[in-house]
Every structure is written in structure tokens, then in C-alpha cells.
Design a protein around this motif. Structure first.
Motif, mmCIF file in Angstrom:
data_model
loop_
_atom_site.group_PDB
_atom_site.id
_atom_site.type_symbol
_atom_site.label_atom_id
_atom_site.label_comp_id
_atom_site.label_asym_id
_atom_site.label_seq_id
_atom_site.Cartn_x
_atom_site.Cartn_y
_atom_site.Cartn_z
ATOM 1 N N ASP A 60 30.062 -15.085 -35.587
ATOM 2 C CA ASP A 60 29.376 -15.357 -34.312
ATOM 3 C C ASP A 60 28.077 -16.120 -34.561
ATOM 4 O OD1 ASP A 60 31.360 -14.060 -32.931
ATOM 5 O OD2 ASP A 60 30.151 -12.320 -32.357
ATOM 6 N N ARG A 62 27.436 -18.046 -37.088
ATOM 7 C CA ARG A 62 27.697 -19.369 -37.681
ATOM 8 C C ARG A 62 28.258 -20.369 -36.679
ATOM 9 N NH1 ARG A 62 30.719 -17.612 -42.912
ATOM 10 N NH2 ARG A 62 32.483 -18.568 -41.898
ATOM 11 N N ASN A 63 28.853 -19.852 -35.589
ATOM 12 C CA ASN A 63 29.517 -20.735 -34.632
ATOM 13 C C ASN A 63 28.703 -20.882 -33.342
ATOM 14 O OD1 ASN A 63 32.470 -21.517 -35.523
ATOM 15 N ND2 ASN A 63 32.106 -19.426 -36.264
ATOM 16 N N LYS A 64 29.000 -21.963 -32.615
ATOM 17 C CA LYS A 64 28.340 -22.172 -31.331
ATOM 18 C C LYS A 64 29.159 -21.423 -30.274
ATOM 19 C CE LYS A 64 26.002 -25.801 -28.824
ATOM 20 N NZ LYS A 64 26.568 -26.405 -27.625
ATOM 21 N N ILE A 65 28.519 -20.462 -29.625
ATOM 22 C CA ILE A 65 29.215 -19.651 -28.615
ATOM 23 C C ILE A 65 29.114 -20.346 -27.256
ATOM 24 C CG2 ILE A 65 29.341 -17.368 -27.519
ATOM 25 C CD1 ILE A 65 29.589 -16.918 -30.440
ATOM 26 N N ASP A 66 30.255 -20.519 -26.603
ATOM 27 C CA ASP A 66 30.256 -21.174 -25.293
ATOM 28 C C ASP A 66 29.835 -20.207 -24.186
ATOM 29 O OD1 ASP A 66 31.336 -23.666 -23.659
ATOM 30 O OD2 ASP A 66 31.995 -21.839 -22.633
ATOM 31 N N ASN A 67 28.970 -20.684 -23.307
ATOM 32 C CA ASN A 67 28.570 -19.878 -22.152
ATOM 33 C C ASN A 67 28.903 -20.577 -20.846
ATOM 34 O OD1 ASN A 67 27.357 -17.491 -23.294
ATOM 35 N ND2 ASN A 67 25.799 -18.852 -24.142
ATOM 36 N N TYR A 93 34.357 -19.952 -29.369
ATOM 37 C CA TYR A 93 33.625 -20.803 -30.311
ATOM 38 C C TYR A 93 33.877 -22.256 -29.912
ATOM 39 C CZ TYR A 93 33.235 -16.787 -33.560
ATOM 40 O OH TYR A 93 32.952 -15.575 -34.143
ATOM 41 N N GLN A 94 32.794 -23.011 -29.781
ATOM 42 C CA GLN A 94 32.933 -24.433 -29.447
ATOM 43 C C GLN A 94 33.237 -25.231 -30.703
ATOM 44 O OE1 GLN A 94 29.553 -25.972 -27.376
ATOM 45 N NE2 GLN A 94 30.095 -24.981 -25.441
ATOM 46 N N THR A 95 34.481 -25.613 -30.863
ATOM 47 C CA THR A 95 34.929 -26.399 -32.016
ATOM 48 C C THR A 95 36.300 -27.001 -31.718
ATOM 49 O OG1 THR A 95 35.803 -26.226 -34.271
ATOM 50 C CG2 THR A 95 35.668 -24.184 -33.037
ATOM 51 N N TYR A 111 38.921 -20.349 -30.152
ATOM 52 C CA TYR A 111 38.277 -21.633 -30.396
ATOM 53 C C TYR A 111 38.584 -22.571 -29.219
ATOM 54 C CZ TYR A 111 37.817 -20.018 -35.293
ATOM 55 O OH TYR A 111 37.514 -19.314 -36.444
#
Ligand SMILES: [Zn+2]
Length: 255
Positions: A60, A62-67, A93-95, A111
Motif C-alpha cells: 500500500d 509503495r503503490n499509488k492508491i486511487d481515490n 492501485y493506479q498502475t 490494479y
């Protein structure tokens, strides 16, 4: 149990070497290794769940969390999801990677790359498949094995305190959690769970078959490299899709 026995056997062999005059290992190092082995062999289910929780927290971070819209879609899709004894929580996760995983603490991470290529029916089946790996204990056994491997490399401290795991060890465990490969039998079990999960949450019985079919198609296309470990290494993916479609055909009376 067999793996534990094999591992303990290896430690005993090491011990014999030492008795025969191998001075590479002093007694403190050996004691530490054996303490690690004992701790790993006796790691409880609750401790494995804690390991999974810590590994998820690291991912969590390390990754960009989408809101935004992705998160809204996911939360809405999963609002009826209920697994007795497993308190579920969902994040995106935004990827561009096409992946999802579920952790033994009930965390589910999806993802955005997967959400881009799946409709809601397919997406809930894939998420159900991942939750199936938790419910069928696949995740716990895989994480336990990863922890034991860390102990074997003597990187888990002698006390075996989970709170003291280094970021490096946690990173390895997190990688295992997010990109585990399972046996064909385990994949079939998770597919069956995903099939039931989609139906239980009001989606078409063809959800699991359609999602598998889509992954088969994607694995032969330009986005194959973004599939990560999800389905990409399984030669029997078409068979898995056919198997779930036949089940749906039987249920709906088509066959
Ligand atoms: Zn799987």
C-alpha cells in the motif's frame, strides 16, 4: 509438513558438519539458524495473517492508491461481498499492470490496469478467484513457505519477532503476496470459488468463464507483458475457461 521436515533435516545436516570440524559457523550462528527454523516451523496461523497484513501495508505504501472513479467503481461492485470470518477491505492501485491479489487478512488489492480491461461481471469473478486463494488456504501456505525460506537464509532474527522483520524481508514477502503462482489444482479451486462468488453477488454464471477467456486473449496480445504473473504462465488457461463455461451452460440449461 514435509517441507518443514526437509528443512529441519537440512539444519541437522548443517549441525553435523559443525561437529565434524567445519568452523565456518560458530555456535551462536548455528543456534540462531536453529531458532529461526524452530520459529518458522511453529509459526501460527495468526502470525501468518499478521505477516500478510504487514506485507499488504508495505505494498500500500509503495503503490499509488486511487481515490477517484476506479475506487468508487470497486467499492460499489463489492458492496454485497461477504466472506464469513474474513473482514474484507478493498483498494485500487493506479498502475497499467493487469493484476489483483487478496491477502489472508482480508485485504483485496485491484490494479487499475485490470479494471480497464474487465467489465464488472469479469472483474468480480477475478476478485472472487483471488479471495478463493485465501479461503482455500493457498495464500497462507505460500506465505508460510516464503517466511521459512527467509528463516533458512537466516535473515529472520533469532527471536522470530514479526514486528522486527526488516523492510527487505517484508519486501520479499510482499512480492510473494502480489505475484504468487499456484498449482493447476489450486487454480481450479480458485476458479470454482470465483464462479460461485460472482453468482452469489448477483452476476452472470458466465462471469468466471468470460474473465478467463479475456485473459487468454490478452496473453496473446500487445498487453501480455502487463499481465504480470496473472494467468500468463499457465498453459491450461483455455481449459480453465472452457471448464467454467461448461458449468455455466449446465446451470442455465444450455447443455
Ligand atoms: Zn490464481
Amino acid at each position: 509438513m514435509r517441507r518443514i521436515a526437509l528443512f529441519l533435516g537440512a539444519v541437522m545436516a548443517l549441525s553435523s558438519c559443525s561437529i565434524l570440524g567445519n568452523t565456518n559457523w560458530d555456535s551462536a550462528q548455528l543456534g540462531s539458524a536453529m531458532a529461526n527454523a524452530a520459529t518458522a516451523a511453529s509459526i501460527t496461523d495468526a502470525q501468518v495473517v499478521e505477516l500478510c497484513k504487514q506485507s499488504t501495508a508495505q505494498l500500500d505504501a509503495r503503490n499509488k492508491i486511487d481515490n477517484g472513479a476506479y475506487n468508487k467503481r470497486l467499492q460499489n461492485l463489492m458492496k454485497t461481498a461477504n466472506v464469513p470470518g474474513l473482514p474484507l477491505n478493498f483498494k485500487v492501485y493506479q498502475t497499467d499492470e493487469i493484476n489483483a491479489f487478496a491477502s489472508a487478512d482480508g485485504s483485496v488489492r485491484v490494479y487499475s490496469g485490470l479494471m480497464d480491461v474487465m467489465d464488472d461481471d469479469e472483474l468480480i469473478a477475478v476478485i472472487g478467484h483471488e479471495i478463493g486463494h485465501v479461503v482455500k488456504q493457498h495464500v497462507k501456505s505460500r506465505m508460510k513457505k516464503a517466511y521459512m525460506n527467509a528463516a533458512a537464509r537466516n535473515v529472520v532474527n533469532a527471536a522470530g519477532a514479526l514486528g522486527a522483520l526488516s523492510q527487505g524481508v517484508l519486501g520479499d514477502l510482499a512480492e510473494t503476496l502480489a505475484n504468487s503462482q499456484y498449482s493447476q489444482k489450486m487454480e481450479y479451486q480458485a476458479d470454482d470459488y470465483g464462479y460461485e462468488f460472482a453468482i452469489a453477488n448477483g452476476h452472470t454464471p458466465y462471469s468466471m468463464a468470460n474473465s478467463l477467456q479475456k485473459l487468454v486473449k490478452l496473453s496473446g496480445g500487445s498487453r501480455a507483458s502487463q499481465l504480470q504473473n496473472m494467468f500468463s504462465d499457465h498453459p491450461d488457461n483455455q481449459k480453465r475457461a472452457d471448464r467454467q463455461r461448461e458449468k455455466a451452460d449446465r446451470l442455465t440449461g444450455k447443455k
